[in-house]
Design a protein around this motif. Structure first.
Motif: not given
Length: 318
Positions: A298-318
């Motif tokens: 999906t060319l997506r980057m998912i960032v988590y911290d201690r509480g769980g998912q923080v954000m999901s962003i594309p790192f590629g052009l679709r």
């Protein structure tokens, strides 16, 4: 605001070095010419950071040379706080999971950076004032990477890692990244794990110029600081015994989780591995600043911290 945050890294470095900071600035100053000559793209980016922060170039360069001091084994230092990577290709999956471990004092300074250019972009984690590339990231060519510090005996005076690794953001493939790594002589040692649409690759760059690479088309690769998949990547004589035991323990835990999660989907498996707190040296510990997964399907980057998912962003052009 941006300039103020960029300046934080130099102030933090001063605090760490204390009275020895001016001596360190003078020590690494001769490397500026090497960095400018060997890594012109990284230097152009660095020059922009320096201009925006209004920090003296030699001080900001010293802050970007922090690895030349931090990666040495220190008497009494506990072997903790080094990053972990898990990569997988096969059965329609292609993902990289990275746990970013560092000094807890830097937690509030960790930044998510996205650079958009015409028909190209890259995203990743970095710290204020530091060139992106010395942590983890992904780009629109479909290349994701994670970097792990190596604590070894000995030291060199090659390129600081932020300059040597900046090109990872621009790599067109894992093979392209490996070719560039071969040209770099680094002052400290590092492991780089790469994932693209064709293969998994892992490389260790040692301060003495030695290089070790492993590549595979399918399967799973795990790197816990000094151990890759099935044991020490390089000669055990390079590493302190405490750090090697620490890494071996973490690697065993990764493999236990991979066996349990073999039938799970990639995002779930990655999240469970990076969030693990079991064992004597857990993957997720007090020095884990963030957890990141890159899904190449999906060319997506998912960032988590201690509480769980923080954000999901594309790192590629679709």
């Amino acid at each position: 605001d941006i300039a103020r945050h960029i300046g934080l890294v130099a102030r933090t470095a001063r605090q760490r070095f204390g009275a020895s900071w001016p001596a360190f600035v003078r020590c690494v100053a001769p490397l500026q010419r090497t960095a400018r000559r060997q890594t012109p793209q990284a230097w152009a980016f660095f020059d922009g950071i320096a201009r925006g922060s209004r920090i003296a170039g030699r001080e900001l360069f010293a802050a970007n040379s922090y690895d030349l001091w931090d990666h040495r084994p220190a008497p009494g230092r506990r072997p903790e706080g080094r990053c972990t990577d898990v990569l997988c290709r096969g059965r329609g999956q292609a993902w990289l999971a990275h746990a970013e471990d560092w000094d807890p004092a830097w937690r509030e300074n960790l930044m998510l950076l996205t650079v958009r250019l015409p028909r190209f972009q890259f995203s990743g984690l970095t710290f204020p004032g530091e060139l992106p590339g010395y942590a983890t990231g992904g780009n629109s060519h479909g290349v994701a990477y994670g970097c792990n510090s190596l604590t070894v005996r000995g030291e060199g005076m090659g390129l600081p890692l932020p300059f040597a690794l900046f090109h990872l953001n621009l790599a067109r493939s894992a093979n392209d990244a490996l070719r560039q790594l071969e040209r770099r002589r680094t002052g400290s040692s590092v492991n780089v794990n790469l994932l693209d649409r064709r293969e998994i690759a892992s490389s260790e760059l040692l301060f003495d110029g030695r290089r070790y690479h492993r590549r595979t088309r399918r399967g799973t690769l795990a790197h816990t600081n000094h151990c890759l998949t099935d044991g020490p990547f390089t000669g055990q004589d390079l590493f302190t015994a405490a750090y090697l035991r620490y890494s071996t323990d973490r690697l065993a835990r990764v493999h236990t989780l991979l066996r349990r999660l073999r039938a799970r989907n990639s995002e779930f498996a990655a999240r469970q591995i990076l969030a693990d707190t079991a064992g004597h040296h857990p993957i997720y510990n007090r020095r884990t600043l963030a957890r990141v997964t890159y899904d190449l399907s999906t060319l997506r980057m998912i960032v988590y911290d201690r509480g769980g998912q923080v954000m999901s962003i594309p790192f590629g052009l679709r």
